[in-house]
Design a protein around this motif. Structure first.
Motif, short mmCIF file in Angstrom:
data_model
loop_
_atom_site.label_atom_id
_atom_site.label_comp_id
_atom_site.label_asym_id
_atom_site.label_seq_id
_atom_site.Cartn_x
_atom_site.Cartn_y
_atom_site.Cartn_z
N GLN A 109 50.96 43.79 43.26
CA GLN A 109 51.75 44.55 42.55
C GLN A 109 53.11 44.78 43.21
O GLN A 109 53.05 45.41 44.35
N ALA A 110 54.09 44.30 42.53
CA ALA A 110 55.54 44.56 43.11
C ALA A 110 56.11 46.11 42.54
O ALA A 110 55.80 46.28 41.64
N PRO A 111 57.07 46.51 43.20
CA PRO A 111 57.80 47.68 42.67
C PRO A 111 58.36 47.46 41.29
O PRO A 111 58.88 46.52 41.01
N GLY A 112 57.88 48.33 40.24
CA GLY A 112 58.37 48.22 39.11
C GLY A 112 57.73 47.31 38.04
O GLY A 112 58.20 47.09 36.77
N LYS A 113 56.76 46.65 38.55
CA LYS A 113 56.23 45.75 37.86
C LYS A 113 54.38 45.97 37.62
O LYS A 113 53.91 46.59 38.50
N GLU A 114 53.91 45.42 36.65
CA GLU A 114 52.61 45.35 36.53
C GLU A 114 51.73 44.55 37.59
O GLU A 114 52.24 43.68 38.24
N ARG A 115 50.49 45.10 37.88
CA ARG A 115 49.63 44.42 38.63
C ARG A 115 49.29 43.08 38.31
O ARG A 115 48.95 42.99 37.14
N GLU A 116 49.27 42.04 39.03
CA GLU A 116 48.84 40.71 38.37
C GLU A 116 47.87 40.15 39.28
O GLU A 116 47.65 40.28 40.45
N GLY A 117 47.07 39.41 38.90
CA GLY A 117 45.85 38.56 39.41
C GLY A 117 46.56 37.47 40.22
O GLY A 117 47.31 36.55 39.53
N VAL A 118 46.39 37.29 41.46
CA VAL A 118 46.53 36.02 42.19
C VAL A 118 45.65 34.81 42.28
O VAL A 118 46.16 33.68 41.96
N SER A 119 44.57 35.22 42.71
CA SER A 119 43.66 34.38 43.10
C SER A 119 42.27 34.99 43.06
O SER A 119 41.91 36.09 43.10
N ALA A 120 41.29 34.31 42.23
CA ALA A 120 39.82 34.70 42.44
C ALA A 120 38.97 33.59 42.94
O ALA A 120 39.25 32.50 43.12
N ILE A 121 37.72 34.01 43.38
CA ILE A 121 36.70 32.99 43.81
C ILE A 121 35.60 33.33 43.49
O ILE A 121 35.01 34.71 43.36
N TYR A 130 31.31 34.05 43.27
CA TYR A 130 30.42 34.54 44.34
C TYR A 130 29.84 33.70 45.26
O TYR A 130 29.65 33.89 46.40
N GLY A 131 29.48 32.19 44.96
CA GLY A 131 29.17 31.38 45.76
C GLY A 131 30.32 30.68 46.43
O GLY A 131 29.97 29.82 47.60
N GLY A 132 31.53 30.66 45.87
CA GLY A 132 32.66 30.31 46.52
C GLY A 132 33.14 28.71 46.23
O GLY A 132 33.95 28.15 46.50
N SER A 133 32.08 28.21 45.13
CA SER A 133 32.45 27.16 44.64
C SER A 133 33.54 26.87 43.66
O SER A 133 34.34 25.89 43.56
N GLY A 134 33.90 27.79 43.19
CA GLY A 134 35.11 27.93 41.96
C GLY A 134 36.10 28.92 42.74
O GLY A 134 35.97 30.01 43.02
N GLN A 135 37.56 28.39 42.37
CA GLN A 135 38.57 29.11 42.65
C GLN A 135 39.57 28.87 41.58
O GLN A 135 39.80 28.04 40.69
N ILE A 136 40.50 30.20 41.48
CA ILE A 136 41.39 30.16 40.21
C ILE A 136 42.65 30.89 40.93
O ILE A 136 42.52 31.67 41.65
N TYR A 137 43.76 30.32 40.36
CA TYR A 137 44.94 30.82 41.01
C TYR A 137 45.99 30.84 39.77
O TYR A 137 45.98 30.26 38.85
N ALA A 138 46.92 31.97 40.05
CA ALA A 138 47.97 32.17 39.14
C ALA A 138 48.81 31.19 39.36
O ALA A 138 49.08 30.31 40.21
N ASP A 139 49.61 30.45 38.15
CA ASP A 139 50.64 29.36 38.04
C ASP A 139 51.67 29.83 39.30
O ASP A 139 52.01 28.63 39.74
N SER A 140 52.03 30.83 39.60
CA SER A 140 52.83 31.10 40.56
C SER A 140 52.81 30.96 41.91
O SER A 140 53.57 30.66 42.79
#
Length: 126
Positions: free
Chosen positions: A39-51, A53-63
């Motif tokens: 979360q940057a000042p003045g901006k909404e919180r955004e998801g960056v990356s997630a994994i 529970y087993g670690g086999s799958g990861q997802i990233y924000a386009d940015s």
């Protein structure tokens, strides 16, 4: 009582790298999906990356695709975010979160995460 603590933030020049770490206690770590939000000042919180529970799958924000890498170590109850080629627009408070993660389409939604850390500041100078 779950406790999540982030570390590794700091001030870095554009093009530099940082590795964020997050350690959790008080929860069955291996059973949870983990994510990094920012979360940057003045901006909404955004998801960056997630994994998953087993670690086999990861997802990233386009940015951040191609620049950031998420990983986890279920033995150490830790999740990491390697951030390369940092840009000024990456400047934000970064938060680690644990939760069920929902499905692939919702893994970057903060509504899917129950436990949150207090954040670590990342500042990228130009």
């Amino acid at each position: 009582q779950a406790d999540i603590a982030e570390s590794g933030g700091g001030l870095v020049q554009e093009g530099g790298a940082l590795r964020l770490s997050c350690t959790a206690s008080g929860l069955s770590f291996a059973n949870y999906a983990l994510a990094w939000f920012r979360q940057a000042p003045g901006k909404e919180r955004e998801g960056v990356s997630a994994i998953t529970y087993g670690g086999s799958g990861q997802i990233y924000a386009d940015s951040v695709k191609g620049r950031f890498t998420i990983s986890r170590d279920n033995v150490k109850n830790s999740v990491y975010l390697q951030m390369n080629d940092l840009k000024p627009e990456d400047t934000a408070m970064y938060y680690c979160a644990a939760g069920w993660g929902g499905n692939w389409n919702t893994m970057l939604s903060d509504e899917e995460y129950k436990y949150w850390g207090h954040g670590t500041q990342v500042t990228v100078s130009s």
